[in-house]
Design a protein around this motif. Structure first.
Motif, PDB file in Angstrom:
ATOM      1  N   GLN A  55      31.607  32.404  34.562  1.00  0.00           N
ATOM      2  CA  GLN A  55      31.393  31.015  35.007  1.00  0.00           C
ATOM      3  C   GLN A  55      32.621  30.168  34.688  1.00  0.00           C
ATOM      4  O   GLN A  55      33.097  29.413  35.528  1.00  0.00           O
ATOM      5  CB  GLN A  55      30.154  30.430  34.331  1.00  0.00           C
ATOM      6  N   ALA A  56      33.144  30.300  33.477  1.00  0.00           N
ATOM      7  CA  ALA A  56      34.325  29.522  33.086  1.00  0.00           C
ATOM      8  C   ALA A  56      35.545  29.926  33.900  1.00  0.00           C
ATOM      9  O   ALA A  56      36.345  29.076  34.302  1.00  0.00           O
ATOM     10  CB  ALA A  56      34.600  29.699  31.595  1.00  0.00           C
ATOM     11  N   ALA A  57      35.686  31.219  34.158  1.00  0.00           N
ATOM     12  CA  ALA A  57      36.826  31.698  34.951  1.00  0.00           C
ATOM     13  C   ALA A  57      36.761  31.152  36.376  1.00  0.00           C
ATOM     14  O   ALA A  57      37.776  30.716  36.937  1.00  0.00           O
ATOM     15  CB  ALA A  57      36.849  33.225  34.968  1.00  0.00           C
ATOM     16  N   LEU A  58      35.568  31.151  36.958  1.00  0.00           N
ATOM     17  CA  LEU A  58      35.411  30.627  38.321  1.00  0.00           C
ATOM     18  C   LEU A  58      35.593  29.112  38.358  1.00  0.00           C
ATOM     19  O   LEU A  58      36.164  28.573  39.307  1.00  0.00           O
ATOM     20  CB  LEU A  58      34.051  31.030  38.893  1.00  0.00           C
ATOM     21  N   ASP A  59      35.128  28.413  37.320  1.00  0.00           N
ATOM     22  CA  ASP A  59      35.362  26.963  37.237  1.00  0.00           C
ATOM     23  C   ASP A  59      36.859  26.676  37.195  1.00  0.00           C
ATOM     24  O   ASP A  59      37.344  25.749  37.859  1.00  0.00           O
ATOM     25  CB  ASP A  59      34.686  26.374  36.004  1.00  0.00           C
ATOM     26  N   SER A  60      37.596  27.463  36.437  1.00  0.00           N
ATOM     27  CA  SER A  60      39.043  27.303  36.352  1.00  0.00           C
ATOM     28  C   SER A  60      39.697  27.558  37.705  1.00  0.00           C
ATOM     29  O   SER A  60      40.574  26.804  38.137  1.00  0.00           O
ATOM     30  CB  SER A  60      39.620  28.263  35.302  1.00  0.00           C
ATOM     31  N   ALA A  61      39.262  28.611  38.377  1.00  0.00           N
ATOM     32  CA  ALA A  61      39.815  28.933  39.697  1.00  0.00           C
ATOM     33  C   ALA A  61      39.549  27.793  40.683  1.00  0.00           C
ATOM     34  O   ALA A  61      40.435  27.405  41.449  1.00  0.00           O
ATOM     35  CB  ALA A  61      39.224  30.244  40.210  1.00  0.00           C
ATOM     36  N   ARG A  62      38.340  27.245  40.637  1.00  0.00           N
ATOM     37  CA  ARG A  62      38.011  26.126  41.543  1.00  0.00           C
ATOM     38  C   ARG A  62      38.886  24.914  41.231  1.00  0.00           C
ATOM     39  O   ARG A  62      39.431  24.284  42.131  1.00  0.00           O
ATOM     40  CB  ARG A  62      36.528  25.755  41.414  1.00  0.00           C
ATOM     41  N   ASP A  63      39.033  24.601  39.948  1.00  0.00           N
ATOM     42  CA  ASP A  63      39.857  23.454  39.552  1.00  0.00           C
ATOM     43  C   ASP A  63      41.292  23.605  40.033  1.00  0.00           C
ATOM     44  O   ASP A  63      41.965  22.609  40.311  1.00  0.00           O
ATOM     45  CB  ASP A  63      39.858  23.287  38.029  1.00  0.00           C
ATOM     46  N   ARG A  64      41.769  24.835  40.106  1.00  0.00           N
ATOM     47  CA  ARG A  64      43.145  25.106  40.527  1.00  0.00           C
ATOM     48  C   ARG A  64      43.265  25.342  42.037  1.00  0.00           C
ATOM     49  O   ARG A  64      44.353  25.617  42.536  1.00  0.00           O
ATOM     50  CB  ARG A  64      43.682  26.313  39.756  1.00  0.00           C
ATOM     51  N   GLY A  65      42.149  25.271  42.759  1.00  0.00           N
ATOM     52  CA  GLY A  65      42.173  25.440  44.206  1.00  0.00           C
ATOM     53  C   GLY A  65      42.433  26.875  44.644  1.00  0.00           C
ATOM     54  O   GLY A  65      42.964  27.101  45.737  1.00  0.00           O
ATOM     55  N   LEU A  66      42.055  27.840  43.812  1.00  0.00           N
ATOM     56  CA  LEU A  66      42.316  29.247  44.118  1.00  0.00           C
ATOM     57  C   LEU A  66      41.157  29.880  44.882  1.00  0.00           C
ATOM     58  O   LEU A  66      39.999  29.546  44.653  1.00  0.00           O
ATOM     59  CB  LEU A  66      42.539  30.037  42.821  1.00  0.00           C
ATOM     60  N   LYS A  67      41.482  30.809  45.768  1.00  0.00           N
ATOM     61  CA  LYS A  67      40.483  31.665  46.393  1.00  0.00           C
ATOM     62  C   LYS A  67      40.237  32.831  45.453  1.00  0.00           C
ATOM     63  O   LYS A  67      41.107  33.216  44.676  1.00  0.00           O
ATOM     64  CB  LYS A  67      40.962  32.174  47.760  1.00  0.00           C
ATOM     65  N   VAL A  68      39.049  33.418  45.533  1.00  0.00           N
ATOM     66  CA  VAL A  68      38.654  34.482  44.605  1.00  0.00           C
ATOM     67  C   VAL A  68      38.407  35.786  45.362  1.00  0.00           C
ATOM     68  O   VAL A  68      37.703  35.802  46.371  1.00  0.00           O
ATOM     69  CB  VAL A  68      37.373  34.082  43.843  1.00  0.00           C
ATOM     70  N   VAL A  69      38.996  36.859  44.844  1.00  0.00           N
ATOM     71  CA  VAL A  69      38.711  38.205  45.337  1.00  0.00           C
ATOM     72  C   VAL A  69      38.044  38.958  44.176  1.00  0.00           C
ATOM     73  O   VAL A  69      38.710  39.280  43.186  1.00  0.00           O
ATOM     74  CB  VAL A  69      39.987  38.937  45.804  1.00  0.00           C
ATOM     75  N   PRO A  70      36.733  39.211  44.283  1.00  0.00           N
ATOM     76  CA  PRO A  70      36.019  39.850  43.181  1.00  0.00           C
ATOM     77  C   PRO A  70      36.038  41.377  43.276  1.00  0.00           C
ATOM     78  O   PRO A  70      35.058  41.998  43.665  1.00  0.00           O
ATOM     79  CB  PRO A  70      34.601  39.297  43.333  1.00  0.00           C
ATOM     80  N   GLN A  71      37.152  41.993  42.902  1.00  0.00           N
ATOM     81  CA  GLN A  71      37.206  43.458  42.882  1.00  0.00           C
ATOM     82  C   GLN A  71      36.266  44.011  41.814  1.00  0.00           C
ATOM     83  O   GLN A  71      35.708  45.086  41.972  1.00  0.00           O
ATOM     84  CB  GLN A  71      38.625  43.943  42.598  1.00  0.00           C
ATOM     85  N   CYS A  72      36.121  43.283  40.727  1.00  0.00           N
ATOM     86  CA  CYS A  72      35.231  43.683  39.632  1.00  0.00           C
ATOM     87  C   CYS A  72      33.779  43.555  40.096  1.00  0.00           C
ATOM     88  O   CYS A  72      33.386  42.514  40.627  1.00  0.00           O
ATOM     89  CB  CYS A  72      35.493  42.779  38.433  1.00  0.00           C
ATOM     90  N   ARG A  73      32.979  44.597  39.869  1.00  0.00           N
ATOM     91  CA  ARG A  73      31.595  44.570  40.352  1.00  0.00           C
ATOM     92  C   ARG A  73      30.760  43.495  39.666  1.00  0.00           C
ATOM     93  O   ARG A  73      29.862  42.922  40.269  1.00  0.00           O
ATOM     94  CB  ARG A  73      30.947  45.937  40.239  1.00  0.00           C
ATOM     95  N   PHE A  74      31.058  43.182  38.391  1.00  0.00           N
ATOM     96  CA  PHE A  74      30.289  42.140  37.712  1.00  0.00           C
ATOM     97  C   PHE A  74      30.574  40.774  38.339  1.00  0.00           C
ATOM     98  O   PHE A  74      29.654  39.988  38.572  1.00  0.00           O
ATOM     99  CB  PHE A  74      30.570  42.099  36.201  1.00  0.00           C
ATOM    100  N   VAL A  75      31.839  40.495  38.621  1.00  0.00           N
ATOM    101  CA  VAL A  75      32.192  39.211  39.244  1.00  0.00           C
ATOM    102  C   VAL A  75      31.555  39.126  40.630  1.00  0.00           C
ATOM    103  O   VAL A  75      31.002  38.090  41.008  1.00  0.00           O
ATOM    104  CB  VAL A  75      33.717  39.015  39.317  1.00  0.00           C
ATOM    105  N   ARG A  76      31.591  40.222  41.380  1.00  0.00           N
ATOM    106  CA  ARG A  76      30.976  40.246  42.715  1.00  0.00           C
ATOM    107  C   ARG A  76      29.478  39.956  42.608  1.00  0.00           C
ATOM    108  O   ARG A  76      28.934  39.129  43.340  1.00  0.00           O
ATOM    109  CB  ARG A  76      31.210  41.607  43.377  1.00  0.00           C
ATOM    110  N   ALA A  77      28.785  40.613  41.667  1.00  0.00           N
ATOM    111  CA  ALA A  77      27.343  40.404  41.484  1.00  0.00           C
ATOM    112  C   ALA A  77      27.046  38.974  41.049  1.00  0.00           C
ATOM    113  O   ALA A  77      26.082  38.357  41.517  1.00  0.00           O
ATOM    114  CB  ALA A  77      26.800  41.399  40.462  1.00  0.00           C
ATOM    115  N   TYR A  78      27.888  38.419  40.160  1.00  0.00           N
ATOM    116  CA  TYR A  78      27.708  37.047  39.703  1.00  0.00           C
ATOM    117  C   TYR A  78      27.808  36.086  40.891  1.00  0.00           C
ATOM    118  O   TYR A  78      26.971  35.189  41.045  1.00  0.00           O
ATOM    119  CB  TYR A  78      28.752  36.687  38.646  1.00  0.00           C
TER     120      TYR A  78
END
Length: 90
Positions: A55-78
């Motif tokens: 959650q914190a990592a995704l909040d940081s990515a959003r704050d920085r205007g980054l797109k996310v590629v969830p190669q990690c299965r946990f991030v994808r499931a989240y």
């Protein structure tokens, strides 16, 4: 539980709980962050550590205007469980 730290030198988000360090590894590629691996030590599993970390990592990515590629299965499931994050998929 401590705060999540973005260790930019190691390209990992880190969260230390009871002396154990959980990490979400990433690679920055332009305006995209690729989450490659999430690791939570067995000693602190089942306590919501990975979810807080992501959650914190995704909040940081959003704050920085980054797109996310969830190669990690946990991030994808989240992200599948949290539709409010899907607009960030790159």
């Amino acid at each position: 539980m401590k705060s999540v730290i973005d260790n930019k030198a190691e390209q990992e988000f880190e969260l230390t709980v009871d002396g154990y360090r959980a990490v979400a590894a990433y690679q920055l590629e332009g305006d995209t962050i690729v989450f490659t691996h999430t690791e939570v030590p067995a000693e602190i599993e089942g306590r919501g550590v990975a979810s807080k970390l992501i959650q914190a990592a995704l909040d940081s990515a959003r704050d920085r205007g980054l797109k996310v590629v969830p190669q990690c299965r946990f991030v994808r499931a989240y992200m599948e469980k949290h539709p409010e994050t899907r607009d960030m998929l790159g």
